[in-house]
Design an enzyme around this catalytic site. Structure first.
Site, short mmCIF file in Angstrom:
data_model
loop_
_atom_site.label_atom_id
_atom_site.label_comp_id
_atom_site.label_asym_id
_atom_site.label_seq_id
_atom_site.Cartn_x
_atom_site.Cartn_y
_atom_site.Cartn_z
N LYS A 1 0.84 -1.20 0.00
CA LYS A 1 0.00 0.00 0.00
C LYS A 1 0.87 1.25 0.00
O LYS A 1 2.09 1.19 0.21
CB LYS A 1 -0.91 0.00 1.24
N ARG B 1 -11.75 0.14 13.77
CA ARG B 1 -11.79 0.58 12.37
C ARG B 1 -12.75 -0.34 11.63
O ARG B 1 -13.92 -0.41 11.97
CB ARG B 1 -10.36 0.56 11.79
N TYR C 1 14.64 31.97 1.67
CA TYR C 1 13.50 32.82 1.98
C TYR C 1 13.47 33.18 3.47
O TYR C 1 13.78 32.37 4.34
CB TYR C 1 12.20 32.10 1.62
N MET D 1 10.18 24.98 -2.06
CA MET D 1 9.34 24.05 -2.81
C MET D 1 10.19 23.12 -3.67
O MET D 1 9.92 21.90 -3.73
CB MET D 1 8.34 24.79 -3.69
#
Length: 401
Positions: free
Chosen positions: A48, A151, A293, A341
Site C-alpha cells: 500500500k 476501524r 526565503y 518548494m
C-alpha cells in the site's frame, strides 16, 4: 534537436535508489520467523501507499518472486499486479485487497481472481451485483474481525448475533476463505498486554464465524503485521502481512528492543531505499550573506554552498529547515535556511575543495556515514511511515544491486 517529454525528470534531478539485494535479505530474515514445528507460514508483502513510497511499479517485479501473498489497499493496485503477471507470463500469486471495495470493483476483482476483505454490511448489495454479473467462480473473501482497533470489521458479538447472515445467503457468490484482524498497539510498547487481549478476541471471533456461516477449510488466519511478526509469535497464524520491515525499516524503537528480548537477538533489516541528488549550483557566498526565503540564516564566514534541486514538493519536508543535514563525500553538510518548494541549500565548505558538481545523499549511506529515515522523520516531527510514503510519485526510482 532533443525532444523533451513533459513531466520527465531532468539530468539534474534527485533519484530514489532501490536495493534489490537489501530486499532479498529482508525477505530471507522474515522467512526465518515464518517457520515453526508445523512448517512454513505464508509470507505476504503489503504494498500500500505506493509500496510505502518506494514505488509500486519498481517494487512489484522485485517483490513478486520472493513472497507468497500480495496485499493492497486499492482494487486498482491489485489489478495492476494481475496485469503485470499476465504481461510477464508469471504464475498468479494470492492477491488480497485489504481496503474498501465497491460493487463494480468487486465484480472486476472476482473475474481477476483477487480476494477481498468483508468488513461492513454493504456487502449485501454487493452480493446482488455479483449475481447479476454471472461469475464463473465465487468471489473469495476474508472476514475482518474488529478486535480493538475500532476501524473495519465485526466484533465477535456481532458475528454471533447474526450480522454475517448475509454471507450464508450469498454463499453462491461469496466464499469465505480467510479471517483477519489488525493490532492497535504493538509498535508503541514493549509489553503486549493489549495485543494479547486482541488475540483472545480474535480467537473468539474465529469460533463465532465458524459456527455462523459456511467457511472453506483450512481457513486462512492472519493478524500479524511487521511488529507482531517480529515480536509476537502467537500472532503469526497462517500468514504474515509484512509492510515496513519488508523495506528494511523497524516499525519502532520499541519493536527493536522487544525483538532482543523475545528472539534473543536483533534481526538485521537492511533499508531498501536511498535518496540522492546532484547539485544544480556550487558556489561561494561571502561572509554575512543571507540564505533562502525569510533570511533565516546568515553566513558567519565565507561559505561554499551547494544548491540542490529538491524540496517539499518532492517530499523533503519543510520542517527539516535548519535542522537536517545531507551527506557529501562522506561528510555531514547542514541544510541552511528554509526548505523551499524545489530547492534546498547546504553548506559543503568542508566536504569538497572546489565548485565542481557533486552528488548529495539525502537518505542512505555515504562512506562511513548513514542518514537514516527515522532521523529525518524525527527532525520533521513525524514518523518514518509518513516520510517515505510522502516521497513524490514523480521522483525517478531506479533499481540497484
Amino acid at each position: 534537436m532533443h525532444e523533451v517529454t513533459a513531466g520527465a525528470p531532468g539530468k539534474v534531478a534527485s533519484r530514489l535508489e532501490l536495493s534489490a539485494g537489501a530486499l532479498a535479505a529482508n525477505v530471507a530474515t522474515l522467512r526465518k520467523l515464518s517457520v515453526d514445528t508445523n512448517g512454513p507460514r505464508a509470507l505476504g508483502a503489503v504494498m500500500k501507499g505506493n509500496a510505502y513510497g518506494h514505488g509500486l511499479t519498481q517494487m512489484l517485479p522485485l517483490v513478486h518472486p520472493l513472497v507468497d501473498v500480495l496485499y493492497f489497499i486499492t482494487p486498482g493496485d491489485a489489478l495492476t499486479a494481475r496485469a503485470f503477471e499476465q504481461t510477464k507470463g508469471l504464475p498468479r500469486k494470492q492477491v488480497l485487497v485489504i481496503g474498501a471495495t465497491d460493487a463494480e470493483e468487486a465484480v472486476a476483482l472476482a473475474r481477476a481472481g483477487v480476494e477481498v476483505v468483508v468488513g461492513d454490511g454493504s456487502w449485501r448489495e454487493t452480493a446482488e451485483e455479483l449475481r447479476r454479473a454471472k461469475l464463473e467462480h465465487p468471489l473469495r473473501v476474508h472476514v475482518h474481525v474488529d478486535t480493538g482497533l475500532g476501524r473495519e470489521g465485526f466484533t465477535p458479538g456481532q458475528i454471533a448475533g447474526g450480522e454475517l447472515d448475509f454471507l450464508r445467503e450469498a454463499a453462491d457468490v461469496l466464499r469465505v476463505v480467510g479471517v483477519l484482524s489488525h493490532f492497535a498497539n504493538t509498535e508503541d510498547v514493549t509489553e503486549q498486554t493489549y495485543a494479547e487481549s486482541q488475540l483472545d478476541i480474535f480467537e473468539g471471533g474465529l469460533m463465532a464465524l465458524r459456527t455462523s456461516v459456511p467457511v472453506e477449510e483450512p481457513l486462512q488466519r492472519h493478524m500479524a503485521a511487521s511488529a507482531a511478526t517480529l515480536v509476537l509469535p502467537r500472532a503469526r497464524f497462517d500468514a504474515q502481512r509484512v509492510g515496513i520491515s519488508l523495506y528494511g525499516l523497524w516499525p519502532s524503537t520499541e519493536t527493536r528492543l522487544s525483538a532482543r528480548l523475545v528472539l534473543g537477538r536483533v534481526p538485521e533489516l537492511r533499508p531498501v531505499l536511498s535518496w540522492r541528488c546532484p547539485s544544480q549550483v556550487v558556489k561561494w557566498l561571502p561572509a554575512g550573506s543571507y540564505v533562502g526565503y525569510g533570511c533565516t540564516y546568515r553566513c558567519a564566514e565565507a561559505t561554499r554552498v551547494a544548491v540542490l534541486p529538491v524540496g517539499y514538493y518532492d517530499g523533503y519536508a519543510r520542517l527539516l529547515s535548519g535542522k537536517a543535514h545531507v551527506l557529501v563525500n562522506g561528510r555531514r553538510c547542514p541544510v541552511l535556511g528554509r526548505v523551499m518548494m524545489n530547492h534546498i541549500i547546504v553548506d559543503v565548505t568542508r566536504a569538497t575543495h572546489d565548485e565542481r558538481p557533486l552528488t548529495a545523499t539525502l537518505l542512505g549511506k555515504d562512506g562511513d556515514e548513514h542518514l537514516h529515515v527515522e532521523k529525518l522523520a524525527d527532525w520533521a516531527q513525524t514518523i518514518h511511515y509518513e516520510f517515505t510514503t510522502r516521497l513524490g510519485a514523480h521522483l525517478r526510482r531506479v533499481v540497484v544491486p
